[in-house]
Motif scaffolding. Structure first.
Motif, PDB file in Angstrom:
ATOM      1  N   ARG A   1       0.858  -1.188   0.000  1.00 62.39           N
ATOM      2  CA  ARG A   1       0.000   0.000   0.000  1.00 62.39           C
ATOM      3  C   ARG A   1       0.892   1.235   0.000  1.00 62.39           C
ATOM      4  O   ARG A   1       1.937   1.270   0.661  1.00 62.39           O
ATOM      5  CB  ARG A   1      -0.899   0.033   1.232  1.00 62.39           C
ATOM      6  N   THR A   2       0.466   2.237  -0.725  1.00 67.35           N
ATOM      7  CA  THR A   2       1.226   3.482  -0.798  1.00 67.35           C
ATOM      8  C   THR A   2       0.683   4.482   0.213  1.00 67.35           C
ATOM      9  O   THR A   2      -0.529   4.704   0.298  1.00 67.35           O
ATOM     10  CB  THR A   2       1.161   4.089  -2.213  1.00 67.35           C
ATOM     11  N   ALA A   3       1.591   5.057   0.968  1.00 68.87           N
ATOM     12  CA  ALA A   3       1.231   6.059   1.971  1.00 68.87           C
ATOM     13  C   ALA A   3       2.007   7.340   1.718  1.00 68.87           C
ATOM     14  O   ALA A   3       3.049   7.342   1.054  1.00 68.87           O
ATOM     15  CB  ALA A   3       1.528   5.542   3.376  1.00 68.87           C
TER      16      ALA A   3
ATOM     17  N   GLU B   1      -4.559   8.656   9.480  1.00 64.66           N
ATOM     18  CA  GLU B   1      -4.116   7.484   8.730  1.00 64.66           C
ATOM     19  C   GLU B   1      -4.961   7.220   7.492  1.00 64.66           C
ATOM     20  O   GLU B   1      -4.429   6.899   6.420  1.00 64.66           O
ATOM     21  CB  GLU B   1      -4.106   6.252   9.640  1.00 64.66           C
TER      22      GLU B   1
ATOM     23  N   TRP C   1      -3.220   7.103   3.416  1.00 64.69           N
ATOM     24  CA  TRP C   1      -3.123   6.012   2.451  1.00 64.69           C
ATOM     25  C   TRP C   1      -3.537   6.568   1.100  1.00 64.69           C
ATOM     26  O   TRP C   1      -4.697   6.547   0.727  1.00 64.69           O
ATOM     27  CB  TRP C   1      -4.027   4.842   2.844  1.00 64.69           C
ATOM     28  N   THR C   2      -2.596   7.099   0.380  1.00 60.41           N
ATOM     29  CA  THR C   2      -2.901   7.805  -0.861  1.00 60.41           C
ATOM     30  C   THR C   2      -1.682   7.825  -1.765  1.00 60.41           C
ATOM     31  O   THR C   2      -0.542   7.718  -1.290  1.00 60.41           O
ATOM     32  CB  THR C   2      -3.348   9.247  -0.552  1.00 60.41           C
TER      33      THR C   2
ATOM     34  N   SER D   1       5.793   9.694  -1.388  1.00 62.22           N
ATOM     35  CA  SER D   1       5.044   8.435  -1.390  1.00 62.22           C
ATOM     36  C   SER D   1       5.979   7.296  -1.026  1.00 62.22           C
ATOM     37  O   SER D   1       7.065   7.160  -1.585  1.00 62.22           O
ATOM     38  CB  SER D   1       4.443   8.179  -2.777  1.00 62.22           C
TER      39      SER D   1
ATOM     40  N   TYR E   1       4.228   0.414   2.021  1.00 63.95           N
ATOM     41  CA  TYR E   1       4.090  -0.332   3.273  1.00 63.95           C
ATOM     42  C   TYR E   1       3.600  -1.743   2.967  1.00 63.95           C
ATOM     43  O   TYR E   1       2.806  -1.954   2.043  1.00 63.95           O
ATOM     44  CB  TYR E   1       3.092   0.346   4.213  1.00 63.95           C
TER      45      TYR E   1
END
Length: 377
Positions: free
Chosen positions: A233-235, A281, A285-286, A320, A323
């Motif tokens: 996942r991209t954060a 949070e 997550w974007t 970016s 995770y």
């Protein structure tokens, strides 16, 4: 006269980089590396060390992503603190990884000494529960002879880690890129990979024939290789930077609140700090790497109330990052001849380099202790 940098510019940016050309014709190499951040450039150098012909491409610029926009901390160990890594991976494997990151610190000092400082680092407990966790970490590390000390000083109580380092992440990556060019690698910017396969990578409409590919992308890896979307996942991680401060001195980089907040003071006195992703949070997550007012306000409060400096804020930026669930990042063959590395959970400066070395060996079908370590062999 003070010059205001463009929005979302990291503190590390000097504007003195000479852009590399884009891919403009068909090319060929033994291995194509996609992504020219720290892990990708480490893979490039490892491939060169192993006698391979290498082409490296990046959709943007060298270290334009998290590799050149992070906090500049090279802290030994994996993303989980050592005692937690032992619980997850087993004692011997966790210890081997920790020692491997210490060896990577030595390589960093050797390869780019002008951009690296041995400062040691601190983990400061913000409450009793974190204090107890620091003791657990201390006992596990001390039992295995790893460098750690109990700490009680002006910053608070916690742990001190001798040998940890701070550095300029953008300058170091660009130095590695120049060194790779001098060694014969072909590197290209502004060259997004639109098709990635083990025999051909297409960039800017031109084929790059290769024997294998290494995709060294952290943030947005789930977009580059959609088959990893369920695992990575991209954060968004956000930071700010200041002008040189004269009213506060932090000789060592510092982690607080399990590493959610982190700060280092540069040699010129400026501060770079980040954190508070967990406070918003769901929003973080974007794939959007634009700073937000909410987190920037928390960072500014942290600067004034914890760092206790009145230094003017000069830079606000975001990056970016990838995770994953679990302890280790992705380091595997996801398509025939295509090796992916990423998902470093915000700690890729050393672990990403290890993954780059392992993937380089794997792409050439060669042996490597790190490859076995990632695989658990």
């Amino acid at each position: 006269m003070t010059t205001t940098p463009p929005p979302n510019t990291p503190l590390w940016e000097t504007g003195r980089w000479t852009p590399l050309p884009p891919v403009a014709e068909p090319l060929a190499a033994d291995v194509c590396v996609v992504g020219l951040g720290g892990s990708g450039l480490t893979a490039v150098h490892e491939l060169l060390d192993r006698g391979a012909r290498v082409i490296g491409i990046d959709a943007g610029i060298v270290a334009g992503g998290a590799a050149g926009r992070n906090g500049g901390l090279a802290l030994a160990g994996l993303a989980p603190f050592y005692h937690r890594a032992v619980e997850a991976l087993g004692h011997d494997r966790a210890l081997a990884f920790y020692r491997a990151t210490m060896e990577e610190q030595a390589r960093m000092r050797s390869a780019t000494p002008e951009h690296v400082r041995v400062t040691d680092s601190l983990r400061i407990a913000v409450d009793a529960e974190e204090g107890e966790d620091c003791i657990a970490q201390f006992e596990a590390m001390q039992a295995d002879g790893l460098p750690v000390e109990l700490y009680d000083g002006g910053e608070g109580r916690g742990l001190l880690f001798p040998g940890d380092m701070s550095f300029n992440p953008l300058a170091r990556c660009r130095s590695l890129a120049r060194q790779a060019l001098e060694r014969g690698a072909q590197l290209f910017e502004g060259s997004a990979a639109t098709d990635i396969a083990g025999e051909t990578v297409v960039a800017n409409g031109h084929p790059i024939r290769c024997g294998a590919a290494v995709v060294a992308v952290d943030g947005r890896l789930d977009l580059v290789l959609p088959e990893l979307a369920g695992r990575v996942r991209t954060a968004r991680l956000q930071m700010l930077g200041t002008e040189p401060a004269t009213d506060a001195v932090f000789p060592r980089p510092m982690y607080l609140r399990d590493g959610y907040e982190y700060v280092q003071q540069l040699e010129n006195g400026a501060f770079a700090l980040g954190g508070f992703r967990d406070m918003f949070e769901a929003d973080e997550w974007t794939h959007d790497a634009t700073p937000t007012n909410e987190i920037q306000e928390l960072l500014e409060s942290f600067l004034r109330d914890c760092v206790r400096t009145k230094a003017r804020i000069t830079h606000r930026w975001a990056a970016s990052v990838g995770y994953v669930e679990g302890t280790l990042p992705v380091m595997e063959e996801v398509r025939s001849g295509v090796w992916a590395i990423g998902g470093y959970c915000g700690t890729g400066n050393l672990v990403g380099a290890l993954a780059g070395r392992a993937a380089a060996a794997a792409a050439l079908g060669q042996s490597c202790e790190l490859l076995g370590l990632f695989r658990g062999e």
